[in-house]
Design an enzyme around this catalytic site. Structure first.
Site, short mmCIF file in Angstrom:
data_model
loop_
_atom_site.label_atom_id
_atom_site.label_comp_id
_atom_site.label_asym_id
_atom_site.label_seq_id
_atom_site.Cartn_x
_atom_site.Cartn_y
_atom_site.Cartn_z
NE ARG A 252 -3.26 0.00 3.03
CZ ARG A 252 -3.34 0.30 4.33
NH1 ARG A 252 -2.89 -0.54 5.24
NH2 ARG A 252 -3.88 1.43 4.71
CB SER B 148 -3.71 -2.03 8.43
OG SER B 148 -2.46 -1.71 8.96
N1 URA Z 1 -1.24 2.50 10.86
C1 URA Z 1 -1.37 1.16 10.61
O1 URA Z 1 -0.96 0.32 11.40
N2 URA Z 1 -1.96 0.80 9.47
C2 URA Z 1 -2.43 1.68 8.56
O2 URA Z 1 -2.96 1.27 7.55
C3 URA Z 1 -2.29 3.06 8.83
C4 URA Z 1 -1.68 3.44 10.01
#
Ligand code: URA
Length: 438
Positions: free
Chosen positions: A170, A185
């Protein structure tokens, strides 16, 4: 995957709902290298545009949490409360609140990440203390928490590995800023990390991944729903990240600011966020026996009576860090070059594009240019003025630190082109914008 993955991308692109089996197979096939990055990138982009409903998000989060080991924290007595920030610039809150909460008698078993994109990472900051070790196995981790009440470690390689891979993808495919992808996430890691309760710091503004309050509120609500449905009481604070938090940006510069904060001399914005976060962690651990107001009072008391500072020293010592650096922050290595940045006009410093200020810190050497590049722990920015401050033309607004003039030239230009001056003082912003519970 029974069908072609290309057809699943098409399905999401057309705004259709993916089934549980499709999502689970997608995550396991991706982790098993059966789906190439270029196809997964297309799927991530389709999710960015089409979103995910509650059911899809819940399945995606569980599949990611189950992609590796789940940490068992049952060997640690007491209610374990984890905290996670969605990222920001100058965000050194973990360094301050972990010892505060531990000093209040609550075990802090914290797994943190490294810097990513324009945001800094707690692990990089702690590793700027010479000797400080953040890599350990789970037995060492739990035994440190049992011994002194706190440990801050890097995420074990097997904690939600699907997130590790997806996040890296990403980061380079412009698919970070998606509410369901951020929610999956963050929550996959938090669920796999094994704490009883979760506190989320959902940052919002120009220095956060989510820039607007509506988006931050939606992200917070969706993450609280995931935590709750997984049996973890979860609270989300929405905090302002429209300007850097505190004055220091960059690894050992931020440790020095955290040391000042633990001595009771932290900047107002940073301390407001820290006390709200620490207060909410103490409140969650209290299982209803401690009011939120009492929890915040306790957090402040732990700074005022010096016990949070003592706990930070214990934390540093227990993880191999050399105490002499935090006891005498002047001992930290200093960048060989520095440059004072001056106000371009008289009036007010009106605003900063904070993500770009984070990029400027990266140009100075405070972040990684590539996945494997080395960080310069002494590089970064110390602000002298923040948005809302009156300035005179030519007055120093920040000092930049780096190893060479090329970096200083680049970062100075970037810093100034992302800082706005004007005649009107901007309105003061709230640091704690909202608190979302179940
Ligand atoms: N922090 C995370 O752990 N994941 C994300 O996608 C964005 C911020």
């Amino acid at each position: 995957m029974t069908g072609r993955f290309c057809d699943l991308i098409q399905k999401k692109k057309n705004g259709k709902i993916l089934t549980k089996e499709e999502i689970e197979t997608m995550i396991s096939d991706y982790c098993a290298d059966k789906i190439p990055d270029y196809q997964m990138s297309a799927m991530l982009m389709a999710i960015c545009f089409q979103g995910m409903n509650e059911e899809e998000l819940s399945v995606m989060t569980s599949a990611m949490a189950n992609s590796g080991e789940r940490v068992d924290l049952s060997g640690i007595d007491g209610v374990k409360v984890d905290k996670h920030s969605t990222g920001g610039v100058g965000d050194k809150t973990t360094l301050i609140i972990a010892p505060i909460v531990a000093a209040a008698g609550i075990p802090v078993a914290k797994m943190s990440g490294r810097g990513l994109g324009f945001t800094g990472g707690t692990i990089d900051k702690l590793e700027s203390i010479p000797g400080f070790c953040t890599e350990m196995n789970i037995d060492e981790f739990t035994s440190r928490v049992n011994q002194i009440g706190v440990c801050v470690a890097g995420q074990s390689g097997d904690l939600a590995p699907a997130d590790k891979r997806l996040y890296a993808l990403r980061d380079v495919t412009a698919t970070v800023e998606s509410i369901p992808l951020i929610a999956a996430s963050v929550m996959s890691k938090k669920i796999a990390a094994g704490s009883d309760k979760i506190l989320l710091d959902v940052t919002c503004g120009s220095g956060a991944f989510i820039k607007d309050i509506e988006g931050a509120r939606e992200l917070a609500k969706r993450m609280v729903a995931i935590g709750t449905s997984n049996g973890r009481e979860t609270i989300a604070l929405i905090t302002d990240m429209d300007e850097p938090l505190g004055f220091a940006i960059g690894n050992n510069l931020e440790v020095k600011e955290a040391v000042e904060a633990l001595h009771g001399n932290g900047p107002g914005d940073l301390m407001e966020v820290c006390y709200a976060l620490a207060g909410n962690m103490i409140f969650l651990a209290g299982n209803g026996d401690v009011s939120y107001e009492e929890a915040v009072r306790l957090a402040k008391e732990k700074v005022d009576d010096g016990t949070a500072w003592k706990k930070f020293c214990e934390l540093v010592e227990s993880q191999g860090g050399e105490l002499s650096y935090i006891e005498n922050p002047g001992n930290f290595p200093k960048a060989s070059k520095s440059r004072e940045v001056k106000a371009l006009q008289s009036g007010y410093l009106v605003s900063m594009n904070t993500a770009e200020i984070g990029v400027a810190a990266g140009m100075l050497g405070a972040g990684r240019e590539t996945k494997d590049s080395e960080i310069d722990y002494s590089a970064g920015i110390v602000l002298k003025k923040k948005p809302g401050d009156a300035v005179k033309e030519g007055e120093i607004i920040a000092t930049l630190y780096a190893a060479d003039d090329r970096r200083l030239d680049m970062a100075e230009k970037h810093f100034l082109s992302n800082t706005r001056f004007g005649k009107e003082r901007p309105e003061k912003r709230l640091m704690i914008i909202d608190r979302i519970c179940k």
